[in-house]
Write a protein that holds these residues in place. Structure first.
Motif, PDB file in Angstrom:
ATOM      1  N   ASN A 173       0.827  -1.203   0.000  1.00 28.28           N
ATOM      2  CA  ASN A 173       0.000   0.000   0.000  1.00 28.28           C
ATOM      3  C   ASN A 173       0.865   1.258   0.000  1.00 28.28           C
ATOM      4  O   ASN A 173       0.466   2.285  -0.539  1.00 28.28           O
ATOM      5  N   GLU A 174       2.043   1.154   0.621  1.00 28.27           N
ATOM      6  CA  GLU A 174       2.951   2.305   0.653  1.00 28.27           C
ATOM      7  C   GLU A 174       3.333   2.717  -0.758  1.00 28.27           C
ATOM      8  O   GLU A 174       3.413   3.901  -1.067  1.00 28.27           O
ATOM      9  N   GLU A 175       3.579   1.707  -1.599  1.00 31.74           N
ATOM     10  CA  GLU A 175       3.960   1.994  -2.977  1.00 31.74           C
ATOM     11  C   GLU A 175       2.822   2.703  -3.708  1.00 31.74           C
ATOM     12  O   GLU A 175       3.036   3.640  -4.464  1.00 31.74           O
ATOM     13  N   MET A 176       1.592   2.216  -3.483  1.00 28.55           N
ATOM     14  CA  MET A 176       0.435   2.855  -4.118  1.00 28.55           C
ATOM     15  C   MET A 176       0.311   4.298  -3.654  1.00 28.55           C
ATOM     16  O   MET A 176       0.096   5.208  -4.455  1.00 28.55           O
ATOM     17  N   LEU A 177       0.455   4.511  -2.344  1.00 28.96           N
ATOM     18  CA  LEU A 177       0.348   5.863  -1.803  1.00 28.96           C
ATOM     19  C   LEU A 177       1.423   6.760  -2.403  1.00 28.96           C
ATOM     20  O   LEU A 177       1.150   7.899  -2.802  1.00 28.96           O
ATOM     21  N   ALA A 178       2.656   6.226  -2.495  1.00 33.22           N
ATOM     22  CA  ALA A 178       3.759   7.031  -3.039  1.00 33.22           C
ATOM     23  C   ALA A 178       3.448   7.463  -4.468  1.00 33.22           C
ATOM     24  O   ALA A 178       3.666   8.609  -4.844  1.00 33.22           O
ATOM     25  N   LYS A 179       2.893   6.536  -5.262  1.00 34.43           N
ATOM     26  CA  LYS A 179       2.566   6.860  -6.655  1.00 34.43           C
ATOM     27  C   LYS A 179       1.474   7.914  -6.708  1.00 34.43           C
ATOM     28  O   LYS A 179       1.542   8.853  -7.499  1.00 34.43           O
ATOM     29  N   LEU A 180       0.444   7.751  -5.876  1.00 32.42           N
ATOM     30  CA  LEU A 180      -0.662   8.718  -5.901  1.00 32.42           C
ATOM     31  C   LEU A 180      -0.191  10.081  -5.421  1.00 32.42           C
ATOM     32  O   LEU A 180      -0.613  11.111  -5.947  1.00 32.42           O
ATOM     33  N   GLN A 181       0.684  10.085  -4.397  1.00 34.09           N
ATOM     34  CA  GLN A 181       1.191  11.363  -3.891  1.00 34.09           C
ATOM     35  C   GLN A 181       2.019  12.078  -4.950  1.00 34.09           C
ATOM     36  O   GLN A 181       1.964  13.296  -5.058  1.00 34.09           O
ATOM     37  N   ALA A 182       2.768  11.292  -5.730  1.00 32.57           N
ATOM     38  CA  ALA A 182       3.589  11.911  -6.776  1.00 32.57           C
ATOM     39  C   ALA A 182       2.706  12.453  -7.892  1.00 32.57           C
ATOM     40  O   ALA A 182       3.105  13.335  -8.633  1.00 32.57           O
ATOM     41  N   GLY A 183       1.466  11.941  -8.007  1.00 31.87           N
ATOM     42  CA  GLY A 183       0.494  12.470  -8.963  1.00 31.87           C
ATOM     43  C   GLY A 183       0.593  11.831 -10.327  1.00 31.87           C
ATOM     44  O   GLY A 183       1.596  11.213 -10.685  1.00 31.87           O
ATOM     45  N   GLY A 184      -0.518  11.965 -11.088  1.00 32.09           N
ATOM     46  CA  GLY A 184      -0.510  11.523 -12.476  1.00 32.09           C
ATOM     47  C   GLY A 184      -0.316  10.037 -12.681  1.00 32.09           C
ATOM     48  O   GLY A 184       0.401   9.608 -13.567  1.00 32.09           O
ATOM     49  N   THR A 185      -0.973   9.199 -11.857  1.00 31.28           N
ATOM     50  CA  THR A 185      -0.824   7.758 -12.026  1.00 31.28           C
ATOM     51  C   THR A 185      -1.597   7.259 -13.231  1.00 31.28           C
ATOM     52  O   THR A 185      -1.246   6.251 -13.812  1.00 31.28           O
ATOM     53  N   ILE A 197     -11.730   5.136  -6.235  1.00 31.63           N
ATOM     54  CA  ILE A 197     -11.433   5.875  -7.467  1.00 31.63           C
ATOM     55  C   ILE A 197     -10.575   7.082  -7.113  1.00 31.63           C
ATOM     56  O   ILE A 197     -10.994   7.931  -6.319  1.00 31.63           O
ATOM     57  N   PRO A 198      -9.353   7.156  -7.663  1.00 29.98           N
ATOM     58  CA  PRO A 198      -8.487   8.292  -7.330  1.00 29.98           C
ATOM     59  C   PRO A 198      -9.072   9.599  -7.845  1.00 29.98           C
ATOM     60  O   PRO A 198      -9.744   9.626  -8.879  1.00 29.98           O
ATOM     61  N   LYS A 199      -8.814  10.667  -7.099  1.00 31.87           N
ATOM     62  CA  LYS A 199      -9.270  11.986  -7.534  1.00 31.87           C
ATOM     63  C   LYS A 199      -8.671  12.309  -8.907  1.00 31.87           C
ATOM     64  O   LYS A 199      -9.285  12.967  -9.728  1.00 31.87           O
ATOM     65  N   SER A 200      -7.445  11.812  -9.149  1.00 31.31           N
ATOM     66  CA  SER A 200      -6.742  12.151 -10.393  1.00 31.31           C
ATOM     67  C   SER A 200      -7.120  11.238 -11.553  1.00 31.31           C
ATOM     68  O   SER A 200      -6.510  11.309 -12.613  1.00 31.31           O
ATOM     69  N   ALA A 201      -8.133  10.368 -11.369  1.00 32.49           N
ATOM     70  CA  ALA A 201      -8.484   9.410 -12.428  1.00 32.49           C
ATOM     71  C   ALA A 201      -8.787  10.128 -13.732  1.00 32.49           C
ATOM     72  O   ALA A 201      -9.470  11.154 -13.744  1.00 32.49           O
ATOM     73  N   ALA A 202      -8.279   9.567 -14.832  1.00 31.01           N
ATOM     74  CA  ALA A 202      -8.464  10.214 -16.139  1.00 31.01           C
ATOM     75  C   ALA A 202      -9.805   9.816 -16.751  1.00 31.01           C
ATOM     76  O   ALA A 202     -10.430  10.583 -17.462  1.00 31.01           O
ATOM     77  N   ASN A 203     -10.235   8.600 -16.451  1.00 35.71           N
ATOM     78  CA  ASN A 203     -11.451   8.078 -17.081  1.00 35.71           C
ATOM     79  C   ASN A 203     -12.410   7.571 -16.002  1.00 35.71           C
ATOM     80  O   ASN A 203     -12.599   6.379 -15.827  1.00 35.71           O
ATOM     81  N   PRO A 249       4.987  14.647   7.375  1.00 37.07           N
ATOM     82  CA  PRO A 249       4.391  13.607   8.215  1.00 37.07           C
ATOM     83  C   PRO A 249       3.773  12.453   7.418  1.00 37.07           C
ATOM     84  O   PRO A 249       3.902  11.297   7.798  1.00 37.07           O
ATOM     85  N   GLU A 250       3.109  12.766   6.294  1.00 37.24           N
ATOM     86  CA  GLU A 250       2.509  11.675   5.503  1.00 37.24           C
ATOM     87  C   GLU A 250       3.461  11.175   4.420  1.00 37.24           C
ATOM     88  O   GLU A 250       3.071  10.405   3.554  1.00 37.24           O
ATOM     89  N   GLY A 251       4.678  11.645   4.448  1.00 39.71           N
ATOM     90  CA  GLY A 251       5.655  11.234   3.446  1.00 39.71           C
ATOM     91  C   GLY A 251       5.849  12.324   2.413  1.00 39.71           C
ATOM     92  O   GLY A 251       5.014  13.213   2.260  1.00 39.71           O
ATOM     93  N   GLY A 252       6.990  12.247   1.704  1.00 43.85           N
ATOM     94  CA  GLY A 252       7.301  13.273   0.720  1.00 43.85           C
ATOM     95  C   GLY A 252       8.333  14.232   1.289  1.00 43.85           C
ATOM     96  O   GLY A 252       9.191  13.841   2.066  1.00 43.85           O
ATOM     97  N   TYR A 253       8.225  15.510   0.889  1.00 44.26           N
ATOM     98  CA  TYR A 253       9.257  16.486   1.252  1.00 44.26           C
ATOM     99  C   TYR A 253       8.640  17.680   1.955  1.00 44.26           C
ATOM    100  O   TYR A 253       7.551  18.135   1.608  1.00 44.26           O
TER     101      TYR A 253
END
Lengths: 386, 288
Positions: A99-111, A300-306, B45-49
């Protein structure tokens, strides 16, 4: 299995051999040909042009492709093929190990994901960070709140608003190849002991802090969700002691177990059921000292394209007749009594899938804080880099 | 005032260099600067920078000592093994092979690059796993051989994956070799071995150094092979980085490690150049 479904998934030994043998015989599947040559993609792009090809299956324009982020070995490929046949929407599947990986991708945006499969304990954080949409229930007529088991599904709603619908619940136990390991394993304490002795170089742990640290904590008599520094330090010590004896650190443990390169692994219900179905000597064991119980959801992610296609697939998956096929293939227990009623007896009587209530009492749901706790993340990273 | 020819030449040079300079600035200097800024920040806190000014990330670097150690040990060993395998191949291609087929043979070296390294590494997982070589060994009575998820498997994967990068520069330097020098050496009474040692080998050293530097530098950032063939147990700096960005979501610490990695690469590169100058006796060695 089709190429688009496997695109980001590790190719298994079996598929590799299949493809190789097929190649040797000089035959190539149509979809493989389209995938490799790019003609399939070209057709899909062309089909996006309005008026060229139209599917009347759904009122809204669903486009031609959508993206799903999920776990390894978690779906029946036939489900997606049927959905594509019904709607014209091809599903691209992204496979994750934590789940951490999923969160990291979503936080980075544009998945680009239109639907994904987060676990219960992450949903409140996704809502807090504004990464997922509240669900528009009017677009999900196939879902029935009344037939859901509240015990497993309550974390899909935050402050009365539904953000996620349940996929299935399950447990985190141990898969043990009993033809190789003679010691009787019943607890996480046994797991770590045998990993250093009889299963030396043959045991696997997840590449996932929640279950790897959690199970180590349980084996030491602490809570699965502990973030107490002194308890985490003990868990880290145990993990680092075990590490030289491990076969691997990976959440995709089925290939290793099936090839009998690995004899024992941390394992989720659905993988346990799949492994046991194909290789009866692989037993699935819940720790008598505790462990995890979980529910995976669709969100459904907020950033979903479709988003229309995301809703369409979600509604398709919530339809009991479709969900039943998923459960039979995937092997995880359902939260929906309508689906339960449709499942064949050999599935519902399977003790791996539907264990006794008594064996569940010691298990804990993951706690939200473990997802974002920097200390747990650091323990995992130090364990891996040790 | 009309431009002097000197000034004009300078301006032309500047105009010609500008696109490449801009490219380097935007895609190399700027990201690196961002990385340095991140490295002095802290984890949100939730990760990132989160913006801050702290040396905590650099202080924490020793906690990844094992990853640095593994990488710094395996990268030169891997490069050396590549060299041992690559040199005879390059020698055969450039000197011994029939010129008619040379182009075909050289392209055979490059062909594997047309397939993703990921797919080829998966093929090795199958070959090294229980159903591959250990299964064959079992048939002749050698039981319970474990090849997959070992440091040996990682080294094998590295040699396999990086071999073409080593063969090519050596091949090029051998191909340029003036054959008349070999004939002269033979005419003067040198045996093939001493011709090789005193003519061929020294003249191919620039290619060797290029290959070694190329492979070593790329190996310092490797993460796929240790993950797949080492089972996630053999941890490189690349794996530490993937982990910090994709799982721990600790961007500042990841950036600090990345900055450190760049420092290490610069040191490795300058040492390699120094050795190359010494060996070739001139400053005319093209590295990379």
């Amino acid at each position: 299995m089709t190429k688009w479904y496997r695109e980001n998934a590790p190719i298994t030994a079996e598929i590799l051999t299949d493809e190789w043998m097929r190649l040797k015989r000089g035959s190539v599947t149509r979809r493989h040909f389209l995938g490799v040559t790019g003609l399939g993609l070209a057709a899909a792009v062309l089909a996006r042009q309005p008026g060229l090809f139209n599917s009347a299956a759904y009122a809204e324009d669903l486009g031609t492709t959508m993206s799903l982020a999920t776990w390894p070995n978690y779906h029946d490929p036939a489900t997606f093929e049927a959905f594509t046949a019904a709607t014209g929407v091809a599903i691209e599947v992204n496979v994750f190990g934590s789940n951490e990986e999923m969160l990291a991708k979503l936080q980075a945006g544009g998945t680009g994901w239109d639907l994904f499969v987060p676990t219960n304990y992450t949903i409140s954080t996704y809502v807090k960070l504004g990464l997922i949409d509240p669900l528009d229930m009017s677009k999900l007529p196939a879902f029935s709140q009344a037939s859901e088991s509240v015990r497993f599904t309550s974390e899909g709603a935050v402050e009365g608003t539904t953000y996620a619908l349940p996929k299935n619940w399950g447990t985190t136990g141990m898969a043990v190849n009993t033809s190789k390991i003679k010691t009787k394993i019943t607890s996480w304490k046994d797991f770590f002991e045998v990993a250093m002795t009889e299963a030396d170089n043959r045991a696997m742990v997840h590449d996932y802090q929640l279950t790897t640290i959690g199970s180590a904590l349980v084996s030491l008599g602490y809570s699965f969700n502990s973030i107490k520094p002194e308890e985490l330090a003990k868990a880290e010590e145990l993990l680092i002691k075990v590490k030289p004896h491990l076969y691997g650190i990976s959440s995709d443990y089925q290939p290793g177990m099936r090839a009998a390169d690995a004899w024992m692994t941390m394992c989720w219900t659905n993988d346990g059921a799949q492994l046991n179905r194909d290789m009866p000597e692989i037993a699935y064991i819940l720790g008598t000292d505790g462990g995890e119980i979980w529910t995976d959801f669709y969100a459904i992610p907020k950033s979903a394209a479709n988003k229309p296609a995301g809703y369409a697939l979600l509604d398709y998956l919530m339809t009991p007749a479709n969900a039943v096929k998923e459960h039979i293939a995937n092997g995880a227990p359902t939260t929906d009594s309508r689906v339960l009623a449709l499942l064949p007896g050999d599935v519902t009587s399977n003790k791996i899938v539907y264990p006794d209530e008594a064996s569940l009492t010691k298990l804990e749901f993951g706690a939200a804080v473990t997802l974002t706790d920097p200390a747990r993340a650091e323990v995992m990273a130090r364990f891996k880099s040790a | 005032m009309p431009l002097t020819p000197e000034r004009k030449r300078q301006l032309t040079t500047a105009a010609l260099v500008a696109p490449a300079g801009l490219w380097l600035f935007v895609f190399l200097v700027l990201p690196f600067m961002a990385m340095v800024v991140f490295a002095f920040g802290e984890r949100a806190p939730e990760g990132g920078y989160r913006a801050a000014f702290t040396f905590a990330q650099f202080v924490n670097l020793p906690s990844r000592a094992a990853a640095f150690w593994n990488t710094l040990m395996i990268a030169p060993v891997g490069a050396f093994l590549c060299l041992i395998v690559a040199y005879p191949v390059a020698y055969y291609l450039a000197i011994k092979s029939n010129p008619k087929y040379r182009l075909v043979l050289v392209s055979l070296v490059v062909v594997p690059f047309w397939t993703s390294l990921l797919v080829r590494t998966y093929a090795w997982m199958y070959i090294l796993g229980s159903r591959g070589i250990p299964n064959l060994l079992g048939m002749i009575g050698i039981e319970d051989v474990r090849l997959l998820n070992t440091p040996g498997a990682v080294l094998l994967g590295i040699v396999y994956g990086y071999l073409p990068l080593m063969i090519m520069p050596i091949y090029v330097s051998l191909e340029k070799l003036d054959r008349r020098l070999l004939e002269a050496s033979a005419d003067l009474g040198a045996k093939p071995v001493s011709t090789f040692l005193s003519v061929t080998l020294p003249l191919s050293l620039p290619g060797v150094m290029t290959g070694v530097a190329l492979v070593t530098i790329l190996l310092l950032g490797e993460y796929l092979i240790p993950q797949l063939l080492g089972g996630g147990k053999v941890f490189f700096i690349g794996n530490a980085l993937v982990d910090l960005f994709l799982q721990s979501r600790n961007w500042p610490f990841g950036s600090a490690i990345a900055v450190m990695l760049v420092v290490v690469v610069v040191i490795v590169l300058s040492v390699a150049m120094r050795i190359a100058w010494k060996v070739s006796g001139s400053r005319q060695v093209d590295l990379v």
